[in-house]
Design a protein around this motif. Structure first.
Motif: not given
Lengths: 263, 272
Positions: A1-11, B91-100, B134-142
């Protein structure tokens, strides 16, 4: 399963860069303080930052600034609300009517080449020395920034969102409020930031030229009466106020963009 | 005989002349009968009208001529209830979380909050997005963002799922894995799936039937039955029959692709 996720480091509450910026600012203030205290900069030219702060505290304690502050802030708020609402409405209309937009585009592009302050005497003649000439000039100064950024925001809405709206059978109002507005929000926010800055510039500058109250008027009055301490205290206050508002907007914008870009 | 779920009869789509651009005959006449519960793919040269076909079937575009039906009712300029569409673009909405994002359609439809929670949790778990609610689309891969869009469609429990090159922007390995997930989704929902793709291998791996389209204006020149069992996954690409299917598709499309590129069709050397 593809589970890569980019999370910014906490500031932390303040980044290293912010500390460096603060350090540079503190260094400059200390330098000016030293130059003023040592007499390198004469007191008639400039007072020390600590003296500016002390005078500002005195002005507040004696209730000498509140009236002017209220006057300026109410003019800025009025100009800002009119510019943001009007600019957004004009932007939406121009976006919906491409022919009109093509006709108006050259005017928008050259708008800031017009020195609006030349109209100030005309407005004073029309409205008297009331708040309205100030508000109108500040509005004229701010509105086009909002129009241009509204157009930019609406232009950048991905076409696919329109299709998504149709898949969900959303009407024009729901599409505008639930999809277009949030999609265009970063550009609208830029318009808001510029409108805040231009509203302040417009109001303070007009008050400086010809008015009976307001922070700009108070600075001009102090200048004309050689009240250097008071003039610098007021200038310091205006700078601090505008910087605080801009920093609050910057933090708000950064939070919004962090969500959208993951950076 | 399998029940017809959606149908195109003599459908054409001509984009009228506009702003100095001549009229464009993009599609048809095209005839297609989708069987309930099947996985149907459409392949064809670039610009042959595949996406136009999907838009007409979805009710996003009106056919110039012909008739479109879904579950026996005419589709006319409105996406019918029970039809879900996934687009190639993010077509994901970048201003909403994955759940929303996933809950968007349900909330719009006024679905009860508890039911929204249940269906969204189910869709997130099914699409492997539970940990990223709770992540936002920008935090995910394509690939994950496209999964969010699929989940957003899935929660609405569509009976016909239309996918317009949904994996077009993904790398080859991710596409294979996403294909597996699509097959899993198809089996679980029992929905009819129509996939638009330019990838012959993707079509051959995923589909029960594949419609090959001509160069613009797109018509179906043949429909290839794969004969795959319903329980299948990407490992099917190692089977001997897989090569035969992709070979057959390429045989159908080679000349059409050349036409689309503006070249004259070529005869094989031994036919000269």
């Amino acid at each position: 399963m593809h589970r890569s996720v980019r999370l910014t480091p906490p500031e932390g509450p303040m980044s290293r860069l912010a500390w460096i910026r603060l350090g540079i600012l503190a260094g400059l203030v200390a330098l000016i303080e030293g130059l003023c205290r040592s007499g390198v900069i004469p007191a008639v030219t400039m007072v020390a930052p600590s003296a500016m702060a002390a005078e500002l505290a005195h002005l507040f304690a004696a209730g000498l600034i509140q009236g002017d502050l209220r006057h300026t802030l109410s003019a800025v708020a009025l100009a800002l609300v009119l510019a943001v609402a009007g600019g957004f409405a004009i932007g939406v209309v121009l976006h919906a009517l491409p022919r009109l937009r093509r006709a108006v585009d050259p005017l928008l592009a050259t708008y800031y080449a017009v020195p609006f302050f030349v109209f100030y005497p005309v407005l004073v003649a029309l409205f008297g020395l009331s708040q309205w000439p100030v508000v109108i000039i500040a509005f004229l100064f701010a509105v086009v920034a909002m129009v241009i950024n509204t157009l930019n925001g609406l232009d950048r809405i991905p076409r696919v969102l329109g299709k998504v709206a149709r898949v969900h059978n959303m009407g024009p109002m729901a599409t505008a409020l639930r999809l277009k507005l949030p999609a265009a929000a970063p550009n609208l926010f830029t318009g808001l930031k510029l409108a805040v800055a231009y509203s302040f510039i417009g109001v303070i500058a007009c008050e400086f030229i010809m008015a009976t109250s307001g922070l700009g008027y108070a600075i001009a009055y102090a200048y004309n009466n050689f009240e250097t301490r008071r003039m610098y205290a007021l200038m310091l206050f205006v700078l601090a106020l505008v910087t605080a508002i801009n920093m609050a907007l910057y933090v708000w914008e950064r939070r919004m963009m962090q969500r959208r870009t993951g950076r | 005989m399998a029940e017809i779920h959606a149908e195109l009869s003599g459908v054409t789509r001509v984009y009228p002349e506009a702003a100095g651009r001549p009229a464009l005959h993009a599609l048809g006449p095209a005839d297609l009968a989708l069987r309930r519960g099947e996985f149907f793919s459409v392949v064809g040269p670039s610009g042959c009208g595949k996406s136009t076909l999907l838009e007409v079937l979805a009710g996003l575009a009106t056919p110039t001529e012909g008739r479109v039906t879904f579950e026996g009712r005419a589709v006319a300029n409105r996406v019918p209830d029970g039809v879900g569409v996934v687009f190639q673009e993010d077509a994901s909405f970048p201003w909403l979380t994955v759940k929303d994002n996933v809950a968007f359609g349900l909330r719009r439809a006024g679905t009860d909050a508890a039911e929204v929670e249940r269906r969204v949790s189910d869709a997130l778990a099914f699409m492997g997005l539970k940990d990223f609610a709770k992540a936002y689309p920008a935090q995910l891969s394509g690939g994950m963002r496209q999964r969010v869009c699929i989940a957003r469609t899935l929660v609405l429990q569509p009976r016909l799922i239309l996918l317009d090159e949904p994996f077009g922007a993904l790398d080859a390995q991710t596409r294979l894995l996403m294909g597996d997930e699509l097959l899993r989704l198809w089996r679980r929902t029992g929905a009819t799936v129509l996939l638009i793709t330019h990838a012959l291998d993707e079509a051959a791996m995923l589909s029960d039937r594949i419609g090959a389209m001509s160069a613009r204006p797109g018509r179906f020149i043949d429909i290839v039955e794969t004969g795959w069992p319903r329980e299948r996954d990407s490992r099917i690409v190692a089977q001997a029959g897989f090569g035969a299917i992709t070979g057959r598709l390429w045989e159908l499309l080679r000349d059409e692709s050349l036409k689309a590129l503006g070249h004259a069709p070529q005869r094989p050397p031994d036919a000269a």
